[in-house]
Design an enzyme around this catalytic site. Structure first.
Site, PDB file in Angstrom:
ATOM      1  CG  ASN A  13      -0.056   0.490  -3.816  1.00  0.00           C
ATOM      2  OD1 ASN A  13       0.233  -0.025  -4.901  1.00  0.00           O
ATOM      3  ND2 ASN A  13      -1.169   0.209  -3.167  1.00  0.00           N
ATOM      4  CE  LYS A  15      -3.860   2.300  -4.287  1.00  0.00           C
ATOM      5  NZ  LYS A  15      -5.100   2.619  -3.642  1.00  0.00           N
ATOM      6  CG  HIS A  99      -3.688  -2.823  -1.392  1.00  0.00           C
ATOM      7  ND1 HIS A  99      -4.957  -2.469  -1.784  1.00  0.00           N
ATOM      8  CD2 HIS A  99      -3.061  -1.677  -1.025  1.00  0.00           C
ATOM      9  CE1 HIS A  99      -5.080  -1.151  -1.675  1.00  0.00           C
ATOM     10  NE2 HIS A  99      -3.947  -0.648  -1.213  1.00  0.00           N
ATOM     11  CD  GLU A 101      -6.838  -0.546  -4.283  1.00  0.00           C
ATOM     12  OE1 GLU A 101      -5.861  -0.777  -5.024  1.00  0.00           O
ATOM     13  OE2 GLU A 101      -7.063   0.575  -3.787  1.00  0.00           O
ATOM     14  CD  GLU A 170      -2.803   0.747   2.548  1.00  0.00           C
ATOM     15  OE1 GLU A 170      -2.202   1.762   2.182  1.00  0.00           O
ATOM     16  OE2 GLU A 170      -3.253  -0.093   1.766  1.00  0.00           O
ATOM     17  N   GLY A 176      -8.035   6.070  -1.120  1.00  0.00           N
ATOM     18  CA  GLY A 176      -8.465   6.713  -2.359  1.00  0.00           C
ATOM     19  C   GLY A 176      -9.723   7.554  -2.215  1.00  0.00           C
ATOM     20  CB  SER A 216      -6.609   9.782   1.893  1.00  0.00           C
ATOM     21  OG  SER A 216      -7.574   9.142   1.073  1.00  0.00           O
TER      22      SER A 216
HETATM   23  P1  PGA Z   1      -4.289   6.248  -1.329  1.00  0.00           P
HETATM   24  O1  PGA Z   1      -3.949   4.672  -1.403  1.00  0.00           O
HETATM   25  O2  PGA Z   1      -3.073   6.907  -0.743  1.00  0.00           O
HETATM   26  O3  PGA Z   1      -4.528   6.664  -2.756  1.00  0.00           O
HETATM   27  O4  PGA Z   1      -5.475   6.386  -0.456  1.00  0.00           O
HETATM   28  C1  PGA Z   1      -3.243   4.031  -0.397  1.00  0.00           C
HETATM   29  C2  PGA Z   1      -3.138   2.569  -0.703  1.00  0.00           C
HETATM   30  O5  PGA Z   1      -4.133   1.980  -1.161  1.00  0.00           O
HETATM   31  O6  PGA Z   1      -2.072   1.939  -0.505  1.00  0.00           O
END
Ligand code: PGA
Length: 258
Positions: A13, A15, A99, A101, A170, A176, A216
């Protein structure tokens, strides 16, 4: 993972990272080091403007390209939005839906559900995300919260289409932040998600659906997370932006399964 019953999927992903030119560069580097084995399905979900460059670069490979969002309406006055048939026409195979976000920007479970249904209708594979906040985990409501997200997100998904849906667990507190859920914590919730699908559909469908962990996940912790019986892959943010790291995670999917 359990390769006997279901697919292992390693999905990136991106982003809001990388331009179309950087996409081309990344794909060239990835192709040069991509493992030859076919242990898992590999997807890269990229910003909408990078889709054409990604699809062009990966045409002859086994990497499927995906989008990071879609609009559930077929067409019309939705300035700035992208319909599912535009994504399939551009060569997308996957789309991330719900997601955290995007949920933080106001996306509701009803929006997620409409997008999942539209994606399935268009022949896209939805990667439907769910996850609890740190506060919810500390208050002990993780199971209830995730169950609700799954039930609402999958509403009206017919029995013959449920196996096309990929679910990504998630935990918001792990995205992140460098704070990965322990393999046990991630397994506990992924197993619970499978039991929700079992109750909504059937054991056969629950056994066949791929449930990913995200938050992460990186080249160091992927092996242990993927060793869990109900974690069928990863949705990877940061580590999917670096070809070498992403490939190491794909390689971690090459381990004996239960
Ligand atoms: P990350 O993001 O691996 O940077 O923690 C995962 C995601 O939000 O899909």
């Amino acid at each position: 993972m359990n390769r006997k019953y279901r697919k292992t999927v390693i999905a990136g992903n991106w982003k809001m990272n990388k331009t179309p030119s950087e996409t081309k560069e990344f794909m060239t580097q990835l192709k040069a080091i991509m493992p030859k084995g076919r242990w898992c399905d590999v997807a890269l979900c990229v910003p909408a403007v990078c889709i054409p460059a990604a699809v062009r670069a990966m045409r002859e490979t086994r990497v499927g390209i995906g989008a990071e969002n879609c609009n559930p309406n077929p067409s019309g006055a939705y300035t700035g939005e992208i319909a599912t048939n535009m994504l399939t026409d551009a060569g997308c195979k996957y789309v991330i839906i719900g997601h955290s976000e995007r949920r933080a920007m106001g996306e509701t479970d009803a929006d997620v559900n409409a997008k999942v249904l539209a994606a399935l209708d268009a022949g896209l594979i939805p990667i439907m995300c769910c996850g609890e906040s740190l506060e919810q985990r500390q208050n002990g409501v993780t199971a209830e919260w995730i169950t609700m997200q799954i039930k609402l997100g999958l509403k009206d998904v017919p029995e013959d289409k449920i196996r096309k849906v990929i679910i990504a667990y998630e935990p918001i507190w792990a995205i992140g932040t460098g704070l990965t859920a322990t393999p046990e914590q991630a397994e506990e919730v992924c197993e619970m998600i499978r039991s929700v699908v079992r109750k909504l559909y059937s054991s056969k469908n629950a056994r066949a659906i791929s449930i990913l962990y995200g938050g992460s996940m990186n080249e160091k912790n992927a092996f242990e997370l993927l060793a869990q019986p109900d974690i069928d892959g990863g949705l990877i943010g940061g580590a999917s932006l670096v070809p070498e790291k992403f490939v190491k995670i794909i390689e971690a999917a090459n381990q004996p399964t239960v």
